[in-house]
Design a protein around this motif. Structure first.
Motif, short mmCIF file in Angstrom:
data_model
loop_
_atom_site.label_atom_id
_atom_site.label_comp_id
_atom_site.label_asym_id
_atom_site.label_seq_id
_atom_site.Cartn_x
_atom_site.Cartn_y
_atom_site.Cartn_z
N GLY A 77 39.72 24.31 -29.25
CA GLY A 77 40.80 23.25 -29.17
C GLY A 77 41.35 22.81 -27.89
O GLY A 77 40.81 23.43 -26.84
N ALA A 78 42.35 21.97 -27.99
CA ALA A 78 43.18 21.86 -26.65
C ALA A 78 43.81 23.08 -26.16
O ALA A 78 44.70 23.52 -27.07
CB ALA A 78 43.87 20.66 -26.64
N VAL A 79 43.85 23.35 -24.85
CA VAL A 79 44.61 24.42 -24.29
C VAL A 79 45.36 24.11 -23.08
O VAL A 79 44.89 23.20 -22.30
CB VAL A 79 43.36 25.42 -23.69
CG1 VAL A 79 44.25 26.84 -23.14
CG2 VAL A 79 42.82 25.89 -25.05
N GLU A 80 46.68 24.26 -23.13
CA GLU A 80 47.23 24.10 -21.86
C GLU A 80 47.13 24.95 -20.88
O GLU A 80 46.50 26.23 -20.82
CB GLU A 80 48.84 24.41 -22.31
CG GLU A 80 49.54 23.56 -23.20
CD GLU A 80 49.70 22.30 -22.88
OE1 GLU A 80 50.01 21.86 -21.80
OE2 GLU A 80 49.68 21.00 -23.67
N MET A 81 47.05 24.51 -19.55
CA MET A 81 46.43 24.86 -18.18
C MET A 81 47.15 24.50 -17.14
O MET A 81 47.46 23.31 -17.13
CB MET A 81 44.99 24.75 -18.31
CG MET A 81 44.17 25.45 -17.27
SD MET A 81 42.19 25.14 -17.52
CE MET A 81 42.02 26.20 -18.80
N GLU A 82 47.32 25.31 -16.39
CA GLU A 82 47.86 24.83 -15.01
C GLU A 82 47.03 23.80 -14.40
O GLU A 82 45.95 23.77 -14.37
CB GLU A 82 47.86 26.08 -13.98
CG GLU A 82 48.33 25.77 -12.57
CD GLU A 82 48.39 27.03 -11.67
OE1 GLU A 82 48.40 26.73 -10.40
OE2 GLU A 82 48.22 28.17 -12.16
N SER A 83 47.51 22.84 -13.90
CA SER A 83 46.79 21.63 -13.26
C SER A 83 47.47 20.99 -12.01
O SER A 83 48.88 21.33 -11.94
CB SER A 83 46.72 20.65 -14.45
OG SER A 83 47.76 20.15 -14.73
N LEU A 84 46.71 20.24 -11.34
CA LEU A 84 47.54 19.30 -10.56
C LEU A 84 47.40 18.08 -10.78
O LEU A 84 46.81 17.66 -11.58
CB LEU A 84 46.13 19.52 -9.05
CG LEU A 84 46.10 20.85 -8.59
CD1 LEU A 84 44.99 21.10 -7.49
CD2 LEU A 84 47.59 21.47 -8.02
N ALA A 85 48.51 17.15 -10.37
CA ALA A 85 48.39 15.73 -10.59
C ALA A 85 47.59 15.09 -9.82
O ALA A 85 47.11 13.90 -10.64
CB ALA A 85 49.93 15.46 -10.15
N GLU A 86 46.89 15.43 -8.95
CA GLU A 86 45.92 14.84 -8.14
C GLU A 86 45.04 15.75 -7.07
O GLU A 86 45.63 16.78 -7.11
CB GLU A 86 46.43 13.43 -7.63
CG GLU A 86 47.10 13.69 -6.37
CD GLU A 86 48.10 12.42 -5.73
OE1 GLU A 86 48.11 12.50 -4.32
OE2 GLU A 86 47.84 11.33 -6.30
N ALA A 87 44.03 15.00 -6.63
CA ALA A 87 42.98 15.80 -5.67
C ALA A 87 42.27 14.80 -5.08
O ALA A 87 42.00 13.83 -5.60
CB ALA A 87 42.05 16.86 -6.21
N GLU A 88 41.97 14.94 -3.83
CA GLU A 88 41.08 14.22 -3.25
C GLU A 88 39.81 14.67 -3.35
O GLU A 88 39.24 16.00 -3.05
CB GLU A 88 41.35 14.29 -1.54
CG GLU A 88 40.70 13.28 -0.74
CD GLU A 88 40.77 13.36 0.76
OE1 GLU A 88 40.18 13.06 1.39
OE2 GLU A 88 41.99 13.94 1.18
N ILE A 89 38.87 13.55 -3.69
CA ILE A 89 37.38 14.12 -4.08
C ILE A 89 36.57 14.05 -2.94
O ILE A 89 36.43 13.50 -2.14
CB ILE A 89 36.84 12.78 -5.05
CG1 ILE A 89 37.76 12.83 -6.39
CG2 ILE A 89 35.48 13.14 -5.41
CD1 ILE A 89 37.67 14.04 -7.23
N ALA A 90 35.70 15.41 -3.00
CA ALA A 90 34.91 15.65 -1.93
C ALA A 90 33.37 15.55 -2.33
O ALA A 90 32.61 15.79 -1.47
CB ALA A 90 35.23 16.75 -1.25
N LEU A 91 33.20 15.77 -3.68
CA LEU A 91 31.89 16.09 -4.09
C LEU A 91 31.81 15.55 -5.76
O LEU A 91 32.81 15.73 -6.64
CB LEU A 91 31.65 17.61 -4.24
CG LEU A 91 30.10 17.96 -4.55
CD1 LEU A 91 28.95 17.66 -3.63
CD2 LEU A 91 30.53 19.40 -4.56
N ILE A 92 30.59 15.16 -6.13
CA ILE A 92 30.42 14.80 -7.45
C ILE A 92 29.36 15.73 -7.87
O ILE A 92 28.25 15.66 -7.22
CB ILE A 92 29.99 13.32 -7.82
CG1 ILE A 92 30.88 12.52 -7.35
CG2 ILE A 92 29.59 13.01 -9.27
CD1 ILE A 92 30.64 10.78 -7.21
#
Length: 141
Positions: A77-92
Motif C-alpha cells: 500500500g501507500a508508504v510514507e517516505m522522505e521526499s523532495l519537493a522538486e528536482a531538476e530533470i537530467a534523464l528519462i
C-alpha cells in the motif's frame, strides 16, 4: 503558437544527488520496482505515478502531481517516505519489454520545451540502477 511551459506526465521521479530522473513504464509494478531499487541505492523520492514538469529558464523541474512523500508499493500500500519537493530533470528512463543492446543514436524527448536524454532499460535487468548512474555520468545534462 506559444510553446508549452508545463505538463503533467505519467512517470515517477527520484533525485540522484542533485539530478532528477523520470521513470516511465507501461506496467506500474515495473516502474515501482526500479524506483525502489534506486531509492535503496540512495536516491530520494520526488513523485510516484504522476509528475508535474515545468520549464524554468533552461531547466525542466519536476514536482509531485499527487500525494507528496508517498510511494505506493504493490502488496503493501501507500508508504510514507522522505521526499523532495522538486528536482531538476537530467534523464528519462523508459522501461521497455526489450531494451536495445546498443542504441543507434542518443535519444531525447521534449517535455515542456526542454530536450531530455532518454535511456531504455529492460524490466528485469539486475544492473538497471547502476546503468542509470552511468547514464547520468555519460550523457545527462
Amino acid at each position: 503558437m506559444a510553446e508549452v511551459s508545463s505538463e503533467t506526465i505519467q512517470a515517477a521521479c527520484v533525485a540522484i544527488g542533485a539530478r532528477g530522473v523520470l521513470i516511465e513504464a507501461r506496467d506500474d509494478a515495473q516502474r515501482t520496482d526500479l524506483l525502489l531499487r534506486l531509492i535503496d541505492r540512495g536516491a530520494t523520492l520526488v513523485s510516484d505515478v504522476r509528475t508535474a514538469c515545468a520549464r524554468r529558464a533552461n531547466s525542466l523541474i519536476a514536482a509531485p502531481a499527487g500525494a507528496a512523500g508517498q510511494l505506493e508499493i504493490r502488496g503493501i500500500g501507500a508508504v510514507e517516505m522522505e521526499s523532495l519537493a522538486e528536482a531538476e530533470i537530467a534523464l528519462i528512463v523508459v522501461v521497455l519489454e526489450a531494451a536495445p543492446r546498443l542504441p543507434e543514436d542518443r535519444r531525447f524527448r521534449n517535455i515542456a520545451g526542454i530536450a531530455v536524454p532518454v535511456l531504455a532499460l529492460g524490466p528485469a535487468e539486475p544492473a538497471a540502477p547502476i546503468k542509470v548512474d552511468y547514464a547520468l555520468k555519460a550523457f545527462a545534462q
